[in-house]
Design an enzyme around this catalytic site. Structure first.
Site, PDB file in Angstrom:
ATOM      1  N   PHE A   1      22.743  14.571  44.801  1.00 28.49           N
ATOM      2  CA  PHE A   1      21.579  13.813  44.401  1.00 28.49           C
ATOM      3  C   PHE A   1      20.410  14.986  44.769  1.00 28.49           C
ATOM      4  O   PHE A   1      20.866  15.805  45.842  1.00 28.49           O
ATOM      5  CB  PHE A   1      21.365  12.655  45.357  1.00 28.49           C
ATOM      6  CG  PHE A   1      22.109  11.303  44.868  1.00 28.49           C
ATOM      7  CD1 PHE A   1      22.685  11.295  43.693  1.00 28.49           C
ATOM      8  CD2 PHE A   1      22.069  10.202  45.623  1.00 28.49           C
ATOM      9  CE1 PHE A   1      23.325  10.480  43.289  1.00 28.49           C
ATOM     10  CE2 PHE A   1      22.708   9.127  45.305  1.00 28.49           C
ATOM     11  CZ  PHE A   1      23.313   8.994  43.888  1.00 28.49           C
TER      12      PHE A   1
ATOM     13  N   CYS B   1      26.493  15.512  47.507  1.00 26.76           N
ATOM     14  CA  CYS B   1      27.864  15.506  47.169  1.00 26.76           C
ATOM     15  C   CYS B   1      28.318  16.725  46.660  1.00 26.76           C
ATOM     16  O   CYS B   1      29.551  16.833  46.354  1.00 26.76           O
ATOM     17  CB  CYS B   1      28.044  14.437  46.081  1.00 26.76           C
ATOM     18  SG  CYS B   1      27.491  12.637  46.450  1.00 26.76           S
TER      19      CYS B   1
ATOM     20  N   LYS C   1      38.702  12.360  41.299  1.00 32.05           N
ATOM     21  CA  LYS C   1      37.955  11.077  41.941  1.00 32.05           C
ATOM     22  C   LYS C   1      38.771   9.717  41.361  1.00 32.05           C
ATOM     23  O   LYS C   1      38.445   8.869  41.950  1.00 32.05           O
ATOM     24  CB  LYS C   1      36.617  10.940  41.507  1.00 32.05           C
ATOM     25  CG  LYS C   1      35.835  12.095  42.094  1.00 32.05           C
ATOM     26  CD  LYS C   1      34.499  12.063  42.041  1.00 32.05           C
ATOM     27  CE  LYS C   1      33.791  13.196  42.898  1.00 32.05           C
ATOM     28  NZ  LYS C   1      33.734  14.386  42.521  1.00 32.05           N
TER      29      LYS C   1
ATOM     30  N   HIS D   1      33.480  17.625  38.496  1.00 32.20           N
ATOM     31  CA  HIS D   1      32.714  16.533  39.384  1.00 32.20           C
ATOM     32  C   HIS D   1      33.158  15.256  39.142  1.00 32.20           C
ATOM     33  O   HIS D   1      33.346  14.538  40.033  1.00 32.20           O
ATOM     34  CB  HIS D   1      31.323  16.502  39.631  1.00 32.20           C
ATOM     35  CG  HIS D   1      30.544  16.112  40.843  1.00 32.20           C
ATOM     36  ND1 HIS D   1      30.883  16.433  41.828  1.00 32.20           N
ATOM     37  CD2 HIS D   1      29.441  15.055  40.517  1.00 32.20           C
ATOM     38  CE1 HIS D   1      30.110  15.513  42.636  1.00 32.20           C
ATOM     39  NE2 HIS D   1      29.254  14.845  42.102  1.00 32.20           N
TER      40      HIS D   1
ATOM     41  N   GLU E   1      28.205  16.245  32.583  1.00 33.22           N
ATOM     42  CA  GLU E   1      28.803  17.450  32.861  1.00 33.22           C
ATOM     43  C   GLU E   1      29.708  17.915  31.807  1.00 33.22           C
ATOM     44  O   GLU E   1      30.126  19.028  31.512  1.00 33.22           O
ATOM     45  CB  GLU E   1      29.765  16.925  34.027  1.00 33.22           C
ATOM     46  CG  GLU E   1      30.715  18.162  34.330  1.00 33.22           C
ATOM     47  CD  GLU E   1      31.479  17.712  35.743  1.00 33.22           C
ATOM     48  OE1 GLU E   1      32.206  18.584  36.398  1.00 33.22           O
ATOM     49  OE2 GLU E   1      31.593  16.439  35.951  1.00 33.22           O
TER      50      GLU E   1
ATOM     51  N   HIS F   1      35.359   8.912  45.416  1.00 33.61           N
ATOM     52  CA  HIS F   1      34.076   9.944  45.553  1.00 33.61           C
ATOM     53  C   HIS F   1      34.033   9.928  47.002  1.00 33.61           C
ATOM     54  O   HIS F   1      33.438   9.214  47.651  1.00 33.61           O
ATOM     55  CB  HIS F   1      32.737   9.497  44.872  1.00 33.61           C
ATOM     56  CG  HIS F   1      31.795  10.480  44.738  1.00 33.61           C
ATOM     57  ND1 HIS F   1      31.927  11.616  45.723  1.00 33.61           N
ATOM     58  CD2 HIS F   1      30.723  10.651  44.092  1.00 33.61           C
ATOM     59  CE1 HIS F   1      30.845  12.380  45.108  1.00 33.61           C
ATOM     60  NE2 HIS F   1      30.169  11.881  44.268  1.00 33.61           N
TER      61      HIS F   1
END
Length: 406
Positions: A394, A161, A330, A301, A312, A335
């Protein structure tokens, strides 16, 4: 090395908020979720997604659109808009000096699933001869290069991502090295498919609010329970600022810095202390030659998962303090996986250009453990001289971009 700031001279966007930069920006600033029940996901653990609305490939891409998987179709539309926005002409430019670097995490998953069903149902003769060129991730850069007659460096970055942000950081290096004069960069992903959605659902990464999809993606909210799967593409045209000025180009914003790091902790979970995220932010600030107090805005993010948002937000507070206004797109567009870093970078450029920070959709009760200033309910109009865009993937792969006023 050829130093100096880089200019963002073109943008192209195809997202669940709309097709085109203006439509996407209006949708994101309105702060209304695009998540809807998805007929293609019926009878699955999660039955909703964020899809690009009213996207008709033949009309948007052309009569040969059937030769491309959806992730390539979305990128071609975004790339064409970005080139037009930059006032460049791919028919007359020196293609050898134009690079294409795009991020993609999955590739042609819809093609893969369809052709696998063909194989199981009808045997090898029913499998398309275009299977491989339609599904491999690198083809998004390859097909954009073909369409634009760009014969410079051409490749795809894959950091889950963070892929789109990694692509932009890599494009920056190509320009600074002198290898290219223009780089078409960003990301694309069309991962809304039964298999991919089921995989994320099995990991318990997705929101399960099937009774209220529009309220499902809620970054930084106390009641968040996972992300909503989306799709989309963003393309940025980057040039050296000196070159952009020489040709009289309109500059939307400057790309000032880039930082990357790895958590080296877990395949899917963020390192709880946020040390990798913190390191990426600090590296990006150093690369840009700025201090934490210079940052006005953070496009987070912000996935709407419990662990990611908490980690985060703590890293932002630790490195930048309470001052920057934080948002996550998002909540509106879901996402978009490998395209997320590119789409959010484009939105950060627009925030800098317009001095406007879009709201985080569905943020009704901010998690008390999250102490940063998250914009909610309505867009905030305030000077945005410097902004950063965070992207994490990831594998613990982190990428942070810094943008500034033109």
């Amino acid at each position: 090395m050829t130093g100096g700031d880089l200019a963002v001279t073109g943008l192209g966007l195809v997202t669940p908020a709309g097709i085109g930069v203006d439509a996407t920006w209006r949708g994101v600033c309105a702060g209304a979720s695009t998540a809807r029940t998805d007929p293609e996901l019926a009878d699955l653990p999660v039955t909703f997604s964020c899809r690009v609305p009213a996207f008709e490939p033949r009309r948007a891409v052309g009569r040969r659109s059937w030769q491309y998987d959806r992730f390539v179709q979305l990128a071609l539309v975004a790339a064409r808009e970005a080139i037009a926005d930059a006032a460049l002409d791919s028919a007359t430019w020196d293609g050898a000096r134009v690079g294409v670097v795009l991020g993609c995490g999955l590739g042609g998953v819809a093609t893969w699933e369809t052709q696998h069903k063909n194989l199981l149902g009808g045997g090898p003769p029913t499998v398309s001869a275009l299977l491989i060129p339609m599904l491999v991730p690198n083809m998004v850069a390859g097909q954009v290069g073909i369409a634009l007659r760009a014969t410079g460096p051409n490749f795809v970055t894959a950091s889950a991502c963070a892929s789109g942000a990694t692509a932009i950081g890599t494009a920056r290096a190509l320009l600074h090295s002198g290898a290219c004069d223009v780089v078409v960069t960003g990301g694309s992903e069309a991962g809304v498919s039964p298999l991919i959605l089921t995989g994320f659902a099995q990991m318990t990464a997705l929101s399960t609010r099937v009774d209220d999809p529009a309220a499902a993606s809620r970054p930084f909210d106390a009641d968040r329970d996972g992300f909503v799967l989306g799709e989309g593409s963003a393309v940025l045209v980057l040039e050296r600022a000196t070159d952009a000025r020489a040709r009289g180009a309109r500059v939307r914003a400057r790309l000032l810095g880039y930082g990357a790091s790895a958590d080296a902790y877990h395949a899917t979970a963020p390192e709880p202390g946020g040390r990798g995220v913190t390191r990426a932010i600090r590296t990006a600030l150093t690369d840009a030659g700025i201090t934490p107090s210079d940052v006005d805005h953070v496009n987070a993010h912000g996935t709407s998962t419990p662990a990611n948002d908490r980690t985060e937000a703590a890293a932002i507070a630790r490195t930048l303090g309470p001052r920057p206004a934080v948002t996550s797109a998002k909540g509106v567009i879901g996402h978009t996986l490998g395209a997320a870093g590119a789409i959010e970078a484009a939105l950060t450029v627009l925030a800098v250009q317009h001095d406007t920070i879009p709201p985080t959709a569905n943020l009704e009760r901010q998690d008390p453990e999250i102490t940063v200033d998250v914009v909610a309910r309505a867009s905030r109009h305030a000077p945005v001289h410097v902004a950063i865009s965070n992207s994490f993937g990831f594998g613990g792969q982190n990428a942070v971009l810094v943008f500034g006023k033109a």
